[in-house]
Design an enzyme around this catalytic site. Structure first.
Site, PDB file in Angstrom:
ATOM      1  N   SER A  72      -7.943  38.523  17.583  1.00 28.44           N
ATOM      2  CA  SER A  72      -6.449  38.519  17.074  1.00 28.44           C
ATOM      3  C   SER A  72      -5.527  38.706  16.126  1.00 28.44           C
ATOM      4  O   SER A  72      -5.955  38.989  15.206  1.00 28.44           O
ATOM      5  CB  SER A  72      -6.509  37.327  18.853  1.00 28.44           C
ATOM      6  OG  SER A  72      -5.134  37.728  19.037  1.00 28.44           O
ATOM      7  N   ASP A  92      -7.258  44.217  28.204  1.00 28.52           N
ATOM      8  CA  ASP A  92      -6.322  43.293  27.009  1.00 28.52           C
ATOM      9  C   ASP A  92      -4.884  42.983  26.939  1.00 28.52           C
ATOM     10  O   ASP A  92      -3.991  44.355  26.798  1.00 28.52           O
ATOM     11  CB  ASP A  92      -6.698  43.133  25.428  1.00 28.52           C
ATOM     12  CG  ASP A  92      -6.324  42.174  24.819  1.00 28.52           C
ATOM     13  OD1 ASP A  92      -5.310  41.542  24.630  1.00 28.52           O
ATOM     14  OD2 ASP A  92      -6.769  41.800  23.623  1.00 28.52           O
ATOM     15  N   HIS A 114      -8.543  39.410  26.220  1.00 32.68           N
ATOM     16  CA  HIS A 114      -8.040  38.932  25.318  1.00 32.68           C
ATOM     17  C   HIS A 114      -8.787  38.194  24.838  1.00 32.68           C
ATOM     18  O   HIS A 114      -9.360  37.983  24.221  1.00 32.68           O
ATOM     19  CB  HIS A 114      -6.887  39.108  25.390  1.00 32.68           C
ATOM     20  CG  HIS A 114      -6.260  38.655  23.701  1.00 32.68           C
ATOM     21  ND1 HIS A 114      -6.350  39.626  22.628  1.00 32.68           N
ATOM     22  CD2 HIS A 114      -5.687  37.698  23.060  1.00 32.68           C
ATOM     23  CE1 HIS A 114      -6.271  39.151  21.194  1.00 32.68           C
ATOM     24  NE2 HIS A 114      -5.689  38.044  22.279  1.00 32.68           N
TER      25      HIS A 114
END
Length: 272
Positions: A95, A223, A252
């Site tokens: 991320s 995601d 995610h």
């Protein structure tokens, strides 16, 4: 606990497990290095030196008023690398950490980075614009900021639903959700607020173009936090030596069956 102190006086906490070729793990928002514990052990068990730090404003590192931006995050990582005298580095970023890894590699990693792996990473740029119509509207990020300010504790509990795909039926334990909340609550309010701009509005396009080392790009097909169309599907077109793997139905957050499959692929990439 081990720390380095950066040139601006910020204390950066880090873990350093095992020995061998170094792998540096960069965590996502709102987490810290504890999010990578399973992968740190996997790396150290397989003959690598596994290193993970808490980004400034997160976890056990200093909660600074200034410097909660991607350039400073990458510079902090560079100071950690210098302090530990690391070379032939493998970078792994999830991320926001994927953005940090990419910027570090492009701006500070020449001759020092061997390969990069990202998972659910924010590059090239998250926010929607005329040139990035697949992006996420700024109003979504404004909502994140409002949630952090209004009731950060409940906000993180609620956010775990989409982070781990629980609202789409992905199987994640209550303990995993509790851990997400726990790590989020260790982050300082100013760092939490500022980092939203850092991960959503930073443009990594030129950083990606500058990379010439192998990069493994992993992304969950479901995601909801960093939608794949504006992220991995664009990133693979910008890098010179990339491999994209999409995990169908994966969220995610790195957990459950997605984590098990991803870790097998990461180990194979590290050893290749």
């Amino acid at each position: 606990m081990p720390y380095i102190t950066t040139t601006d006086g910020t204390e950066i906490f880090y873990k350093d497990w095992g020995s061998g070729q170094p792998i540096i793990f960069s965590h996502g928002w709102p987490l810290n290095s504890d999010a990578w514990d399973v992968e740190l052990k996997l790396a150290a068990d397989n003959g690598f030196r596994a290193i993970a730090h808490d980004r400034r404003g997160h976890g056990r590192s200093s909660q600074t008023w200034l410097g909660n931006d991607m350039d400073t995050y990458a510079a902090d990582l560079a100071e950690l690398v210098d302090a530990l005298n690391l070379s032939d580095i493998i970078l792994v970023g999830h991320s926001t950490g994927g953005g940090e890894a990419v910027r570090f590699a492009a701006q500070h990693g020449a001759g020092r980075v061997a390969k990069i792996a990202t998972a659910g990473a924010v590059p090239p740029v998250m926010v929607k614009s005329e040139t990035n119509p697949e992006g996420t509207p700024i109003e979504v990020f404004d909502g994140l900021r409002a949630g952090v300010l209004a009731d950060r504790s409940q906000f993180f509990k609620d956010l775990s639903e989409s982070f781990f795909g629980i609202n789409h039926g992905f199987d994640v334990s209550p303990g995993q959700r509790d851990q997400f909340w726990r790590l989020g609550m260790q982050m300082g309010l100013k760092g939490a607020y500022d980092c939203i701009k850092a991960f959503s509005e930073t443009d990594f396009t030129e950083d990606l173009k500058a990379l010439d080392v192998p990069i493994f790009i992993a992304h969950g097909g479901d995601d909801q936090i960093v939608p794949i169309a504006a992220a991995a599907e664009k990133t693979i077109k910008l890098v010179k030596n990339g491999t994209l793997k999409v995990y169908p139905g994966a969220p995610h957050g790195i957990a459950g069956a997605y984590q098990q499959e991803l870790d097998k692929d990461l180990l194979e990439f590290w050893q290749s």
